[in-house]
Write a protein that holds these residues in place. Structure first.
Motif, PDB file in Angstrom:
ATOM      1  N   ARG A  68       0.847  -1.188   0.000  1.00 13.15           N
ATOM      2  CA  ARG A  68       0.000   0.000   0.000  1.00 13.15           C
ATOM      3  C   ARG A  68       0.888   1.245   0.000  1.00 13.15           C
ATOM      4  O   ARG A  68       1.769   1.372   0.845  1.00 13.15           O
ATOM      5  CB  ARG A  68      -0.852  -0.027   1.269  1.00 13.15           C
ATOM      6  N   PRO A  73      -5.466   5.208   8.399  1.00 15.83           N
ATOM      7  CA  PRO A  73      -5.737   4.607   9.700  1.00 15.83           C
ATOM      8  C   PRO A  73      -6.469   3.282   9.500  1.00 15.83           C
ATOM      9  O   PRO A  73      -7.300   3.169   8.603  1.00 15.83           O
ATOM     10  CB  PRO A  73      -6.614   5.643  10.396  1.00 15.83           C
ATOM     11  N   LEU A  74      -6.131   2.285  10.302  1.00 11.00           N
ATOM     12  CA  LEU A  74      -6.720   0.952  10.158  1.00 11.00           C
ATOM     13  C   LEU A  74      -7.768   0.704  11.231  1.00 11.00           C
ATOM     14  O   LEU A  74      -7.798   1.392  12.249  1.00 11.00           O
ATOM     15  CB  LEU A  74      -5.638  -0.121  10.255  1.00 11.00           C
ATOM     16  N   ILE A  75      -8.597  -0.295  10.997  1.00  7.92           N
ATOM     17  CA  ILE A  75      -9.639  -0.642  11.961  1.00  7.92           C
ATOM     18  C   ILE A  75      -9.090  -1.621  12.985  1.00  7.92           C
ATOM     19  O   ILE A  75      -8.460  -2.623  12.621  1.00  7.92           O
ATOM     20  CB  ILE A  75     -10.856  -1.246  11.229  1.00  7.92           C
ATOM     21  N   VAL A 109     -15.801   5.249  14.578  1.00 11.78           N
ATOM     22  CA  VAL A 109     -14.613   6.075  14.804  1.00 11.78           C
ATOM     23  C   VAL A 109     -14.856   6.883  16.074  1.00 11.78           C
ATOM     24  O   VAL A 109     -15.806   7.663  16.155  1.00 11.78           O
ATOM     25  CB  VAL A 109     -14.317   6.991  13.598  1.00 11.78           C
ATOM     26  N   LEU A 126      -3.498   9.738  14.356  1.00 13.04           N
ATOM     27  CA  LEU A 126      -4.696  10.478  14.763  1.00 13.04           C
ATOM     28  C   LEU A 126      -5.021  10.247  16.240  1.00 13.04           C
ATOM     29  O   LEU A 126      -4.545   9.298  16.852  1.00 13.04           O
ATOM     30  CB  LEU A 126      -5.898  10.042  13.921  1.00 13.04           C
ATOM     31  N   THR A 128      -8.103   9.726  17.061  1.00 13.42           N
ATOM     32  CA  THR A 128      -9.319   8.916  17.020  1.00 13.42           C
ATOM     33  C   THR A 128      -8.922   7.505  16.573  1.00 13.42           C
ATOM     34  O   THR A 128      -7.849   7.308  16.015  1.00 13.42           O
ATOM     35  CB  THR A 128     -10.350   9.478  16.023  1.00 13.42           C
ATOM     36  N   ILE A 129      -9.820   6.550  16.828  1.00 18.23           N
ATOM     37  CA  ILE A 129      -9.543   5.183  16.389  1.00 18.23           C
ATOM     38  C   ILE A 129     -10.827   4.543  15.878  1.00 18.23           C
ATOM     39  O   ILE A 129     -11.912   4.781  16.430  1.00 18.23           O
ATOM     40  CB  ILE A 129      -8.902   4.343  17.520  1.00 18.23           C
ATOM     41  N   ALA A 130     -10.683   3.765  14.809  1.00 19.67           N
ATOM     42  CA  ALA A 130     -11.814   3.018  14.254  1.00 19.67           C
ATOM     43  C   ALA A 130     -11.840   1.642  14.912  1.00 19.67           C
ATOM     44  O   ALA A 130     -10.832   0.952  14.936  1.00 19.67           O
ATOM     45  CB  ALA A 130     -11.665   2.897  12.740  1.00 19.67           C
ATOM     46  N   ALA A 152      -6.679  -4.983  10.920  1.00 20.58           N
ATOM     47  CA  ALA A 152      -6.977  -5.903   9.822  1.00 20.58           C
ATOM     48  C   ALA A 152      -7.614  -5.199   8.638  1.00 20.58           C
ATOM     49  O   ALA A 152      -8.835  -5.220   8.466  1.00 20.58           O
ATOM     50  CB  ALA A 152      -7.873  -7.046  10.308  1.00 20.58           C
ATOM     51  N   PRO A 153      -6.797  -4.564   7.786  1.00 24.62           N
ATOM     52  CA  PRO A 153      -7.348  -4.045   6.531  1.00 24.62           C
ATOM     53  C   PRO A 153      -7.646  -5.200   5.595  1.00 24.62           C
ATOM     54  O   PRO A 153      -7.272  -6.340   5.886  1.00 24.62           O
ATOM     55  CB  PRO A 153      -6.219  -3.174   5.976  1.00 24.62           C
ATOM     56  N   SER A 154      -8.316  -4.911   4.498  1.00 18.00           N
ATOM     57  CA  SER A 154      -8.705  -5.996   3.592  1.00 18.00           C
ATOM     58  C   SER A 154      -7.466  -6.724   3.067  1.00 18.00           C
ATOM     59  O   SER A 154      -6.436  -6.117   2.791  1.00 18.00           O
ATOM     60  CB  SER A 154      -9.563  -5.457   2.456  1.00 18.00           C
ATOM     61  N   ILE A 194     -18.797   2.425   8.161  1.00 16.83           N
ATOM     62  CA  ILE A 194     -17.996   3.214   9.120  1.00 16.83           C
ATOM     63  C   ILE A 194     -18.774   4.468   9.494  1.00 16.83           C
ATOM     64  O   ILE A 194     -19.187   5.233   8.616  1.00 16.83           O
ATOM     65  CB  ILE A 194     -16.626   3.619   8.544  1.00 16.83           C
ATOM     66  N   LEU A 205     -19.064   7.652   7.255  1.00 14.37           N
ATOM     67  CA  LEU A 205     -17.810   7.802   6.498  1.00 14.37           C
ATOM     68  C   LEU A 205     -17.711   6.784   5.368  1.00 14.37           C
ATOM     69  O   LEU A 205     -17.024   7.009   4.388  1.00 14.37           O
ATOM     70  CB  LEU A 205     -16.603   7.649   7.429  1.00 14.37           C
ATOM     71  N   ARG A 206     -18.367   5.642   5.546  1.00 13.01           N
ATOM     72  CA  ARG A 206     -18.370   4.631   4.476  1.00 13.01           C
ATOM     73  C   ARG A 206     -19.655   3.831   4.590  1.00 13.01           C
ATOM     74  O   ARG A 206     -19.947   3.277   5.646  1.00 13.01           O
ATOM     75  CB  ARG A 206     -17.170   3.693   4.640  1.00 13.01           C
ATOM     76  N   SER A 239      -8.906  12.707   8.583  1.00 11.61           N
ATOM     77  CA  SER A 239      -8.348  11.361   8.580  1.00 11.61           C
ATOM     78  C   SER A 239      -6.850  11.369   8.263  1.00 11.61           C
ATOM     79  O   SER A 239      -6.248  10.341   8.069  1.00 11.61           O
ATOM     80  CB  SER A 239      -9.091  10.471   7.587  1.00 11.61           C
TER      81      SER A 239
END
Ligand code: AMP
Ligand code: MG
Length: 326
Positions: A68, A73-75, A109, A126, A128-130, A152-154, A194, A205-206, A239
């Motif tokens: 990438r 930011p990741l979840i 988030v 950030l 903040t956290i997802a 864990a992103p896709s 999200i 957000l999504r 973000s």
């Protein structure tokens, strides 16, 4: 080097194995993750590439595997509310959403909890956290076995579509990851919804399978549309982390008043990686930017970072952080 790897002409070659998800393979996956090695795992949405959310190096390894070119930011995937509360601050509204939709495909988030054991690369610096508590039994068992939140992103190479089957993951990331836990095709096939929860506001957000109407019906709160990315200027997007001090790039020496972040042979006041290791530099990037921003210096200078591998993502973030602000 680990089992599953060979050194061939100086390059490390990884064999990607697919194992049916069962208690033994999940325990094996947990061991790999505890050693900083990412593992692909099914969730109810799409397959995720999971790593230890506490470790910057583990998160950097996820980016390396995905190829990438920038850090998002990741979840953080958690077992449930108890684990989530250790890393995020829940308002009554956020609590209501967790009760209504967790475990399930809803990511919230939220403000990052003070002293949360979370790598700064995970949130891309950030405050903040997802957070999401997935419902799929395999990732839930893996979170249990590791005992911490998982980034864990896709589980797909950057620029390609999300994977809904173990074979898709293996095809996309062949030779770049060691293990895919096969839990069959994923049920939903699209990424989680999200929502940013701000006191008594909800901002979508999504979009995902939990719709704005469902969020409104569960809370009585209207859902505003649109990610912050679309309404804020580059470098100011909520973000994207940006330091408050001016940032100068490609600086081999510091000018008066500057705090200097080094890399490799450029020592600086503190180094992203004395050895010039891009993984380590990625893991330290946001920590050092925060420290530099909080220092007494008037401005920040950063040493040149080679534009290859994870260096591309590091430079992308540095360029955004250096962009002039209105
Ligand atoms: P993925 O992990 O590929 O499903 O993508 C995660 C998504 O969550 C990205 O689009 C991020 O921009 C978004 N996200 C994660 N953390 C935050 C945050 N703190 N603020 C805003 N968006 C976030
Ligand atoms: Mg993706």
């Amino acid at each position: 080097m680990r089992p599953g790897q060979l050194r061939y002409s100086g390059a490390v070659v990884t064999f990607t194995r697919i194992l049916p998800a069962n208690p033994a393979s999940i325990e094996h996956a947990a061991q790999l993750i505890a050693h900083g090695v990412p593992v692909a795992v099914p969730t109810e949405t799409v397959y995720g590439l999971a790593g230890d959310a506490r470790s910057g190096e583990a998160v950097a390894a996820i980016y390396t595997a995905k190829g990438r070119p920038s850090f998002n930011p990741l979840i953080a995937h958690v077992k449930g509310f108890a684990m989530a509360e250790q890393i995020a601050v829940f308002s009554p509204l956020a609590r209501k959403l967790a009760v209504a939709f967790w475990p399930g495909p809803l990511t919230m988030v939220l403000p990052l909890a003070p002293n949360a054991p979370i790598a700064s690369l995970m949130t891309a610096g950030l405050s903040t956290i997802a957070v999401r508590a997935p419902s799929h039994p395999v990732i839930r068992a893996l979170i249990d076995a590791v005992g911490r939140p998982l980034a864990a992103p896709s589980a797909n190479a950057s620029g390609s579509i999300s994977a809904t089957r173990a074979e898709h993951v293996a095809r996309s990331l062949e030779g770049r990851i060691e293990l895919v836990l096969d839990g069959g095709p994923t049920e939903l096939g699209i990424e989680s919804t999200i929502v940013a929860v701000e006191e008594d506001r909800l901002r979508l957000l999504r979009p995902g399978s939990i719709t704005a109407d469902m969020l409104r019906d569960a809370t009585g709160v209207n859902v505003e549309m649109g990610g912050s990315d679309t309404i804020e200027a580059p470098g100011q997007m909520s973000s994207h982390y940006a330091p408050t001090k001016p940032l100068r790039l490609n600086a081999t020496t510091a000018r008066p008043g500057e705090v200097h972040i080094g890399f490799g042979s450029v020592a600086g006041d503190a180094s992203l990686s004395e050895l010039g290791d891009l993984n380590q530099a990625a893991a330290r990037l946001f920590d050092l930017l925060h420290v530099a921003d909080a220092s007494g210096a008037a401005a920040i200078a950063v040493a040149p970072i080679p534009n290859e591998g994870l260096g591309i993502a590091i430079n992308d973030r540095l360029l955004r952080a250096a962009a002039p602000r209105p």
